[in-house]
Design a protein around this motif. Structure first.
Motif, PDB file in Angstrom:
ATOM      1  N   PRO A 151       0.681  -1.251   0.193  1.00 21.33           N
ATOM      2  CA  PRO A 151      -0.034  -0.074   0.113  1.00 21.33           C
ATOM      3  C   PRO A 151       1.006   1.431  -0.058  1.00 21.33           C
ATOM      4  CG  PRO A 151       0.052  -1.005   2.116  1.00 21.33           C
ATOM      5  CD  PRO A 151       0.768  -2.175   1.109  1.00 21.33           C
ATOM      6  N   ASP A 152       0.314   2.183  -0.404  1.00 20.87           N
ATOM      7  CA  ASP A 152       1.109   3.700  -0.537  1.00 20.87           C
ATOM      8  C   ASP A 152       0.825   4.120   0.953  1.00 20.87           C
ATOM      9  OD1 ASP A 152       1.312   3.311  -3.315  1.00 20.87           O
ATOM     10  OD2 ASP A 152      -0.727   4.158  -3.904  1.00 20.87           O
ATOM     11  N   PRO A 153       2.089   5.225   1.131  1.00 20.18           N
ATOM     12  CA  PRO A 153       1.737   5.876   2.236  1.00 20.18           C
ATOM     13  C   PRO A 153       0.811   7.117   2.045  1.00 20.18           C
ATOM     14  CG  PRO A 153       3.598   6.935   0.932  1.00 20.18           C
ATOM     15  CD  PRO A 153       3.140   5.390   0.111  1.00 20.18           C
ATOM     16  N   PHE A 154       0.127   7.383   3.134  1.00 19.10           N
ATOM     17  CA  PHE A 154      -0.572   8.529   3.233  1.00 19.10           C
ATOM     18  C   PHE A 154      -0.821   9.237   4.670  1.00 19.10           C
ATOM     19  CE2 PHE A 154      -3.302   5.048   4.710  1.00 19.10           C
ATOM     20  CZ  PHE A 154      -3.941   5.551   5.839  1.00 19.10           C
ATOM     21  N   VAL A 155      -1.344  10.371   4.691  1.00 19.20           N
ATOM     22  CA  VAL A 155      -1.407  11.173   5.814  1.00 19.20           C
ATOM     23  C   VAL A 155      -2.806  11.714   5.950  1.00 19.20           C
ATOM     24  CG1 VAL A 155      -0.503  13.226   6.929  1.00 19.20           C
ATOM     25  CG2 VAL A 155       1.097  11.789   5.769  1.00 19.20           C
ATOM     26  N   THR A 156      -3.540  11.787   7.129  1.00 21.86           N
ATOM     27  CA  THR A 156      -4.775  12.407   7.186  1.00 21.86           C
ATOM     28  C   THR A 156      -4.718  12.850   8.779  1.00 21.86           C
ATOM     29  OG1 THR A 156      -7.085  12.010   7.041  1.00 21.86           O
ATOM     30  CG2 THR A 156      -6.047  10.199   7.819  1.00 21.86           C
ATOM     31  N   ASN A 157      -5.959  13.420   9.036  1.00 20.05           N
ATOM     32  CA  ASN A 157      -6.189  13.674  10.411  1.00 20.05           C
ATOM     33  C   ASN A 157      -7.570  13.127  10.681  1.00 20.05           C
ATOM     34  OD1 ASN A 157      -7.280  15.334  12.792  1.00 20.05           O
ATOM     35  ND2 ASN A 157      -5.208  16.207  12.546  1.00 20.05           N
ATOM     36  N   GLU A 158      -7.710  12.845  12.163  1.00 17.71           N
ATOM     37  CA  GLU A 158      -9.193  12.165  12.518  1.00 17.71           C
ATOM     38  C   GLU A 158     -10.145  13.049  12.378  1.00 17.71           C
ATOM     39  OE1 GLU A 158     -11.309  10.391  16.203  1.00 17.71           O
ATOM     40  OE2 GLU A 158      -9.594  11.694  16.679  1.00 17.71           O
ATOM     41  N   ARG A 159      -9.884  14.492  12.355  1.00 18.66           N
ATOM     42  CA  ARG A 159     -11.018  15.159  12.210  1.00 18.66           C
ATOM     43  C   ARG A 159     -11.699  15.265  10.818  1.00 18.66           C
ATOM     44  NH1 ARG A 159      -6.606  19.118  12.848  1.00 18.66           N
ATOM     45  NH2 ARG A 159      -6.192  19.724  10.674  1.00 18.66           N
ATOM     46  N   ASP A 160     -10.900  14.613   9.746  1.00 18.71           N
ATOM     47  CA  ASP A 160     -11.467  14.647   8.342  1.00 18.71           C
ATOM     48  C   ASP A 160     -11.912  13.059   8.078  1.00 18.71           C
ATOM     49  OD1 ASP A 160     -10.442  17.051   7.979  1.00 18.71           O
ATOM     50  OD2 ASP A 160      -8.316  16.551   7.646  1.00 18.71           O
ATOM     51  N   VAL A 161     -12.176  12.450   8.970  1.00 18.15           N
ATOM     52  CA  VAL A 161     -12.553  10.923   8.676  1.00 18.15           C
ATOM     53  C   VAL A 161     -13.752  10.860   9.555  1.00 18.15           C
ATOM     54  CG1 VAL A 161     -11.919   8.589   8.912  1.00 18.15           C
ATOM     55  CG2 VAL A 161     -10.175  10.231   8.435  1.00 18.15           C
ATOM     56  N   ALA A 162     -14.894  10.438   8.798  1.00 23.94           N
ATOM     57  CA  ALA A 162     -16.181  10.413   9.700  1.00 23.94           C
ATOM     58  C   ALA A 162     -16.273   8.981  10.230  1.00 23.94           C
ATOM     59  CB  ALA A 162     -17.213  10.493   8.635  1.00 23.94           C
ATOM     60  N   PRO A 163     -16.653   9.003  11.448  1.00 19.70           N
ATOM     61  CA  PRO A 163     -16.987   7.791  12.060  1.00 19.70           C
ATOM     62  C   PRO A 163     -18.065   6.777  11.430  1.00 19.70           C
ATOM     63  CG  PRO A 163     -16.895   9.447  13.993  1.00 19.70           C
ATOM     64  CD  PRO A 163     -16.886   9.899  12.473  1.00 19.70           C
ATOM     65  N   ILE A 164     -17.860   5.643  11.459  1.00 16.72           N
ATOM     66  CA  ILE A 164     -18.862   4.630  11.051  1.00 16.72           C
ATOM     67  C   ILE A 164     -19.567   4.128  12.016  1.00 16.72           C
ATOM     68  CG2 ILE A 164     -19.237   2.574   9.659  1.00 16.72           C
ATOM     69  CD1 ILE A 164     -16.782   3.124   8.220  1.00 16.72           C
ATOM     70  N   GLU A 165     -20.773   4.261  11.999  1.00 17.63           N
ATOM     71  CA  GLU A 165     -21.742   3.678  13.315  1.00 17.63           C
ATOM     72  C   GLU A 165     -21.675   2.252  13.109  1.00 17.63           C
ATOM     73  OE1 GLU A 165     -25.590   5.546  13.460  1.00 17.63           O
ATOM     74  OE2 GLU A 165     -24.867   7.370  13.819  1.00 17.63           O
ATOM     75  N   MET A 166     -21.608   1.547  14.432  1.00 17.11           N
ATOM     76  CA  MET A 166     -21.748   0.081  14.288  1.00 17.11           C
ATOM     77  C   MET A 166     -23.206  -0.175  14.061  1.00 17.11           C
ATOM     78  SD  MET A 166     -18.758  -1.061  14.319  1.00 17.11           S
ATOM     79  CE  MET A 166     -18.806  -2.706  14.598  1.00 17.11           C
ATOM     80  N   PRO A 167     -23.552  -1.400  13.432  1.00 21.20           N
ATOM     81  CA  PRO A 167     -25.008  -1.509  13.276  1.00 21.20           C
ATOM     82  C   PRO A 167     -26.047  -1.831  14.476  1.00 21.20           C
ATOM     83  CG  PRO A 167     -23.476  -2.894  11.804  1.00 21.20           C
ATOM     84  CD  PRO A 167     -22.757  -2.286  12.737  1.00 21.20           C
ATOM     85  N   GLY A 168     -27.167  -0.900  14.345  1.00 22.17           N
ATOM     86  CA  GLY A 168     -27.885  -1.359  15.474  1.00 22.17           C
ATOM     87  C   GLY A 168     -27.661  -0.596  16.716  1.00 22.17           C
ATOM     88  N   THR A 169     -26.787   0.474  16.604  1.00 17.15           N
ATOM     89  CA  THR A 169     -26.149   1.162  17.937  1.00 17.15           C
ATOM     90  C   THR A 169     -26.660   2.556  18.015  1.00 17.15           C
ATOM     91  OG1 THR A 169     -24.256   1.785  17.096  1.00 17.15           O
ATOM     92  CG2 THR A 169     -24.321  -0.574  17.847  1.00 17.15           C
ATOM     93  N   ASP A 170     -27.371   3.203  17.088  1.00 17.09           N
ATOM     94  CA  ASP A 170     -27.815   4.440  16.843  1.00 17.09           C
ATOM     95  C   ASP A 170     -26.722   5.237  17.367  1.00 17.09           C
ATOM     96  OD1 ASP A 170     -30.354   3.824  16.186  1.00 17.09           O
ATOM     97  OD2 ASP A 170     -30.935   3.533  18.368  1.00 17.09           O
ATOM     98  N   GLY A 171     -25.311   5.124  17.014  1.00 19.46           N
ATOM     99  CA  GLY A 171     -24.158   6.014  17.070  1.00 19.46           C
ATOM    100  C   GLY A 171     -23.506   5.899  18.562  1.00 19.46           C
ATOM    101  N   ALA A 172     -24.303   4.891  19.426  1.00 17.68           N
ATOM    102  CA  ALA A 172     -23.593   4.702  20.725  1.00 17.68           C
ATOM    103  C   ALA A 172     -22.415   4.249  20.665  1.00 17.68           C
ATOM    104  CB  ALA A 172     -24.314   3.693  21.689  1.00 17.68           C
ATOM    105  N   TRP A 173     -21.869   3.339  19.331  1.00 15.92           N
ATOM    106  CA  TRP A 173     -20.796   2.737  19.148  1.00 15.92           C
ATOM    107  C   TRP A 173     -20.341   2.809  17.873  1.00 15.92           C
ATOM    108  CZ3 TRP A 173     -20.310  -3.350  19.155  1.00 15.92           C
ATOM    109  CH2 TRP A 173     -19.243  -3.895  18.775  1.00 15.92           C
ATOM    110  N   SER A 174     -19.035   3.516  17.405  1.00 16.62           N
ATOM    111  CA  SER A 174     -18.801   3.687  16.317  1.00 16.62           C
ATOM    112  C   SER A 174     -17.178   3.569  16.050  1.00 16.62           C
ATOM    113  CB  SER A 174     -19.017   5.308  15.800  1.00 16.62           C
ATOM    114  OG  SER A 174     -18.306   6.252  16.576  1.00 16.62           O
ATOM    115  N   THR A 175     -16.672   3.314  14.881  1.00 16.56           N
ATOM    116  CA  THR A 175     -15.306   3.316  14.517  1.00 16.56           C
ATOM    117  C   THR A 175     -14.975   4.291  13.564  1.00 16.56           C
ATOM    118  OG1 THR A 175     -15.689   0.926  15.088  1.00 16.56           O
ATOM    119  CG2 THR A 175     -13.499   1.538  13.832  1.00 16.56           C
TER     120      THR A 175
END
Length: 271
Positions: A151-175
């Motif tokens: 894979p290629d190198p890359f640089v980002t920041n957490e603020r630019d990556v949207a969390p993904i909600e775990m199914p059925g949790t209404d956002g209580a648990w996300s990654t």
């Protein structure tokens, strides 16, 4: 975003020795106060740095990765930070500002900054700011496969990556996932797992992936093998393969941790 930053020092002589530190056949818990002055390490080829080793390959335990918390003083850094040509890395900055150069291209990493560095990459890291900078450095020997490009190198920041909600949790648990799970070139994932107060992993995960979990924010009770352990910001949990795990984030604030796991490769059949 809030990130715990270790500051070293030493507990006072009046402090109780009893703590939550544990090392078992299935998991380890390294409490935040363990990251003191007397447990710090140093590396050749660096200036103005110290680090704490949280995990290292250990026969019969977790064998795929190492994880450091690194503190770099103003003016400090290295032109040759990685000495192993087979090592890939993730850097995650929790405080201050660092200048990362990848194959001659400069990137400024501030708190929340994330970089993936494939094996064989020439990179440098320097603190050109006026305050101490702190980052996590996770390393793994990359598992090459015929037919898959590195894979290629890359640089980002957490603020630019949207969390993904775990199914059925209404956002209580996300990654917060920094790598597409369908990208099989990657043989490790380093993500951020987020729980709102009351969020939980509602079953004991028992799987082949090894884990390093560094608590960035908040507190929770975590199931490790057959024990419920209280953990808080700055604690590190180190899990071998198949250690049952679950958690409950009781609040009052969010509970978040930086998570390592090995993925996307056949299981080796020799020891």
């Amino acid at each position: 975003m809030t990130y715990h930053v270790p500051k070293g020092g030493l507990p006072p002589q009046t402090a109780l020795t009893t703590d939550r530190a544990r090392f078992t056949e299935a998991y380890a818990v390294i409490p935040a106060r363990t990251l003191s002055d007397i447990t710090a390490s140093y590396l050749p080829g660096w200036t103005g740095m110290r680090m704490w080793v949280l995990a290292r390959p250990l026969s019969g335990f977790a064998e795929t990765f190492s994880q450091y918390v690194v503190e770099v003083s103003p003016g400090g850094g290295s032109d040759h930070p990685e000495v192993d040509p087979a090592a890939e890395a993730v850097l995650f900055v929790v405080d201050g500002s660092l200048t990362l150069t990848i194959e001659g291209d400069e990137h400024v990493l501030e708190a929340g900054g994330y970089a993936f560095l494939p094996p064989g990459t020439h990179w440098t890291l320097h603190n050109r700011g006026e305050a101490t900078a702190t980052f996590h450095w996770i390393r793994k020997a990359y598992h090459r496969l015929e037919g898959l490009e590195v894979p290629d190198p890359f640089v980002t920041n957490e603020r630019d990556v949207a969390p993904i909600e775990m199914p059925g949790t209404d956002g209580a648990w996300s990654t917060t996932r920094f790598v597409d799970i369908a990208d099989l070139r990657h043989d490790m994932h380093v993500n951020i797992v987020n729980f709102q107060p009351g969020g939980a992993i509602p079953f004991p995960e028992t799987h082949v992936m090894e884990h390093g979990l560094y608590v960035l924010e908040g507190k929770a009770v975590y199931l490790l093998n057959q024990e419920w352990v209280e953990v808080e910001a700055g604690d590190f949990m180190w899990l071998r393969a198949f250690c049952p795990q679950a958690c409950y984030a009781g609040g009052p604030g969010r509970f978040r941790y930086l998570l390592y796991k090995d993925v996307n490769r056949h299981v080796g059949l020799t020891l």
